[in-house]
Design a protein around this motif. Structure first.
Motif, PDB file in Angstrom:
ATOM      1  N   ARG A 234      18.499  43.385  67.402  1.00  0.00           N
ATOM      2  CA  ARG A 234      17.525  43.524  66.467  1.00  0.00           C
ATOM      3  C   ARG A 234      15.696  43.625  67.068  1.00  0.00           C
ATOM      4  NH1 ARG A 234      16.743  37.708  64.341  1.00  0.00           N
ATOM      5  NH2 ARG A 234      15.250  37.722  66.175  1.00  0.00           N
ATOM      6  N   LEU A 235      15.723  43.061  68.229  1.00  0.00           N
ATOM      7  CA  LEU A 235      14.310  43.177  68.828  1.00  0.00           C
ATOM      8  C   LEU A 235      14.081  44.744  69.315  1.00  0.00           C
ATOM      9  CD1 LEU A 235      13.987  39.787  70.343  1.00  0.00           C
ATOM     10  CD2 LEU A 235      12.598  40.554  68.620  1.00  0.00           C
ATOM     11  N   THR A 236      15.132  45.075  69.836  1.00  0.00           N
ATOM     12  CA  THR A 236      14.671  46.304  70.591  1.00  0.00           C
ATOM     13  C   THR A 236      15.134  47.365  69.955  1.00  0.00           C
ATOM     14  OG1 THR A 236      16.850  46.189  71.585  1.00  0.00           O
ATOM     15  CG2 THR A 236      15.173  45.179  72.980  1.00  0.00           C
ATOM     16  N   ALA A 237      16.023  47.583  68.883  1.00  0.00           N
ATOM     17  CA  ALA A 237      16.743  49.161  68.524  1.00  0.00           C
ATOM     18  C   ALA A 237      15.778  49.592  67.289  1.00  0.00           C
ATOM     19  CB  ALA A 237      17.994  48.756  67.902  1.00  0.00           C
ATOM     20  N   ASP A 238      15.775  51.021  67.496  1.00  0.00           N
ATOM     21  CA  ASP A 238      15.494  51.965  66.439  1.00  0.00           C
ATOM     22  C   ASP A 238      16.527  52.114  65.732  1.00  0.00           C
ATOM     23  OD1 ASP A 238      12.562  52.375  67.367  1.00  0.00           O
ATOM     24  OD2 ASP A 238      13.623  53.623  68.907  1.00  0.00           O
ATOM     25  N   LYS A 239      17.846  52.442  66.361  1.00  0.00           N
ATOM     26  CA  LYS A 239      19.063  52.503  65.602  1.00  0.00           C
ATOM     27  C   LYS A 239      19.975  51.505  66.450  1.00  0.00           C
ATOM     28  CE  LYS A 239      19.136  56.882  65.501  1.00  0.00           C
ATOM     29  NZ  LYS A 239      19.697  58.359  65.367  1.00  0.00           N
ATOM     30  N   ILE A 240      20.884  51.086  65.770  1.00  0.00           N
ATOM     31  CA  ILE A 240      22.040  50.464  66.339  1.00  0.00           C
ATOM     32  C   ILE A 240      23.201  51.081  65.878  1.00  0.00           C
ATOM     33  CG2 ILE A 240      23.567  48.490  66.336  1.00  0.00           C
ATOM     34  CD1 ILE A 240      20.835  46.621  65.278  1.00  0.00           C
ATOM     35  N   VAL A 241      24.149  51.304  66.970  1.00  0.00           N
ATOM     36  CA  VAL A 241      25.581  51.805  66.833  1.00  0.00           C
ATOM     37  C   VAL A 241      26.388  50.726  67.067  1.00  0.00           C
ATOM     38  CG1 VAL A 241      26.909  53.581  67.747  1.00  0.00           C
ATOM     39  CG2 VAL A 241      24.649  54.008  67.908  1.00  0.00           C
ATOM     40  N   VAL A 242      27.437  50.527  66.230  1.00  0.00           N
ATOM     41  CA  VAL A 242      28.396  49.589  66.379  1.00  0.00           C
ATOM     42  C   VAL A 242      29.635  50.075  67.065  1.00  0.00           C
ATOM     43  CG1 VAL A 242      29.821  47.733  65.283  1.00  0.00           C
ATOM     44  CG2 VAL A 242      27.436  48.366  64.502  1.00  0.00           C
ATOM     45  N   MET A 243      29.996  49.689  68.040  1.00  0.00           N
ATOM     46  CA  MET A 243      31.298  50.130  68.805  1.00  0.00           C
ATOM     47  C   MET A 243      32.745  49.302  68.639  1.00  0.00           C
ATOM     48  SD  MET A 243      31.686  51.010  72.924  1.00  0.00           S
ATOM     49  CE  MET A 243      32.810  52.155  73.338  1.00  0.00           C
ATOM     50  N   ASN A 244      33.489  49.829  68.289  1.00  0.00           N
ATOM     51  CA  ASN A 244      34.864  48.818  68.221  1.00  0.00           C
ATOM     52  C   ASN A 244      36.125  49.856  68.510  1.00  0.00           C
ATOM     53  OD1 ASN A 244      35.950  46.360  67.296  1.00  0.00           O
ATOM     54  ND2 ASN A 244      37.129  47.856  65.919  1.00  0.00           N
ATOM     55  N   ASP A 245      36.837  49.545  69.335  1.00  0.00           N
ATOM     56  CA  ASP A 245      38.053  50.270  69.533  1.00  0.00           C
ATOM     57  C   ASP A 245      37.919  51.542  70.211  1.00  0.00           C
ATOM     58  OD1 ASP A 245      39.999  48.111  69.244  1.00  0.00           O
ATOM     59  OD2 ASP A 245      40.733  49.068  67.198  1.00  0.00           O
ATOM     60  N   GLY A 246      36.738  51.642  71.076  1.00  0.00           N
ATOM     61  CA  GLY A 246      36.505  52.933  71.720  1.00  0.00           C
ATOM     62  C   GLY A 246      35.978  54.128  70.803  1.00  0.00           C
ATOM     63  N   LYS A 247      35.525  53.451  69.639  1.00  0.00           N
ATOM     64  CA  LYS A 247      34.799  54.374  68.799  1.00  0.00           C
ATOM     65  C   LYS A 247      33.449  53.799  68.130  1.00  0.00           C
ATOM     66  CE  LYS A 247      39.191  56.237  66.888  1.00  0.00           C
ATOM     67  NZ  LYS A 247      39.790  55.340  65.989  1.00  0.00           N
ATOM     68  N   PHE A 248      32.532  54.860  67.900  1.00  0.00           N
ATOM     69  CA  PHE A 248      31.330  54.188  67.181  1.00  0.00           C
ATOM     70  C   PHE A 248      31.720  54.068  65.668  1.00  0.00           C
ATOM     71  CE2 PHE A 248      28.297  55.890  70.633  1.00  0.00           C
ATOM     72  CZ  PHE A 248      28.506  54.613  71.459  1.00  0.00           C
ATOM     73  N   ILE A 249      31.716  52.819  65.196  1.00  0.00           N
ATOM     74  CA  ILE A 249      32.163  52.989  63.745  1.00  0.00           C
ATOM     75  C   ILE A 249      31.012  52.757  62.745  1.00  0.00           C
ATOM     76  CG2 ILE A 249      34.286  51.949  64.167  1.00  0.00           C
ATOM     77  CD1 ILE A 249      33.084  49.136  63.475  1.00  0.00           C
ATOM     78  N   ALA A 250      29.832  52.660  62.942  1.00  0.00           N
ATOM     79  CA  ALA A 250      28.610  52.675  62.382  1.00  0.00           C
ATOM     80  C   ALA A 250      27.254  52.918  63.206  1.00  0.00           C
ATOM     81  CB  ALA A 250      28.435  51.485  61.443  1.00  0.00           C
TER      82      ALA A 250
END
Ligand SMILES: Nc1ncnc2c1ncn2[C@@H]1O[C@H](COP(=O)(O)OP(=O)(O)O)[C@@H](O)[C@H]1O
Ligand SMILES: [Mg+2]
Length: 259
Positions: free
Chosen positions: A223-239
């Motif tokens: 929350r403090l550092t991101a311009d954008k957040i990528v969520v990683m799950n099961d070897g993929k970026f899901i969001a």
């Protein structure tokens, strides 16, 4: 907090058309039957901070090591500063590694060296700097930027975990990298120290105009550092989205990270 988020969003808009410094398309990496990276896609723009958020064992460290050229992908495009990493010659790789700063999970300081010696090391070894005064000046500057001028003669074992992280950060930044890769910068630190390190990452990012990928499972660091957040799950970026956008996501997997 709202103010930080607003500021961050302005930064994204401003930098949206900045040069692409890292481009990843359909990146895949397996170890035997273990398909760790299944389809990774990402663009990092100049001056941008992207956080990759994911639970343990999802392949975050493998992804960041591929980007740093420490591990080779099986398939897919991976371009750093306009060049395909797997096509780089040995000297191009060497040049790239100077432009990329990597803060390892452990901080990786040399225990038998003082803080001064730890910071001088990349300057003498990588940049072949010999001038004693210039070395001392750069070391002092780097320590000042992380607020640790007084630690110059100490050994890593004399320092707290947070201070060691700061020294690790100073040592990485001393080469003035264009891109910073952080692997779990706040893991193992107490909440107050974590916050200090996260704020320091943002401060240094602004000061040196670096572009960064920050890998973490720490939501407050994200929350403090991101311009954008990528969520990683099961070897993929899901969001992918800002903290606020992902907070409102209806996707259950994404939602789980924001609880
Ligand atoms: N050098 C390696 N050789 C074989 N398997 C590895 C190697 N590095 C990582 N892995 C495997 O890749 C998976 C993801 O690991 P990692 O990237 O370290 O996860 P994370 O950083 O998200 O916690 C794990 O199953 C791990 O065992
Ligand atoms: Mg890891």
């Amino acid at each position: 907090m709202d103010e930080t988020i607003t500021q961050k969003q302005e930064v994204i808009t401003q930098n949206h058309h900045g040069d692409v410094v890292i481009k990843i398309e359909h990146l895949k990496k397996s170890f035997g039957d273990n398909k760790v990276l299944q389809d990774i896609n990402l663009e990092l723009h100049k001056g941008e901070n992207i956080v990759v958020l994911g639970r343990s064992g999802q392949g975050k460290s493998v992804a960041i090591q591929c980007i740093a050229g420490l591990m080779q992908q099986d398939e897919g495009v991976l371009q750093v500063l306009g060049k395909e990493v797997k096509e780089m010659t040995r000297s191009e790789l060497k040049e790239m590694r100077i432009k990329i700063g990597f803060l390892f999970q452990s901080g990786a300081l040399y225990d038998s060296m003082t803080v001064r010696e730890n910071l001088s090391f990349p300057l003498t070894r990588v940049l072949k700097l010999k001038d004693k005064q210039e070395l001392e000046k750069k070391v002092q500057e780097a320590l000042e930027s992380v607020g640790l001028e007084d630690a110059i003669d100490k050994f890593p074992s004399d320092l707290s975990g947070g201070m060691r992280k700061r020294v690790g950060l100073a040592r990485t930044l001393i080469l003035r990298p264009e891109i910073m890769l952080y692997d779990e910068p706040t893991t193992g630190l107490d909440p107050i120290t974590s916050r200090e390190i996260s704020e320091l990452i943002v401060k240094l990012q602004e000061k040196y105009d670096t572009s960064s990928i920050i890998i973490t499972h720490d939501l407050s660091c994200a929350r403090l550092t991101a311009d954008k957040i990528v969520v990683m799950n099961d070897g993929k970026f899901i969001a992918i989205g800002t903290y606020d956008e992902l907070l409102k996501s209806k996707d259950e997997l994404v939602n789980n990270f924001f609880k």
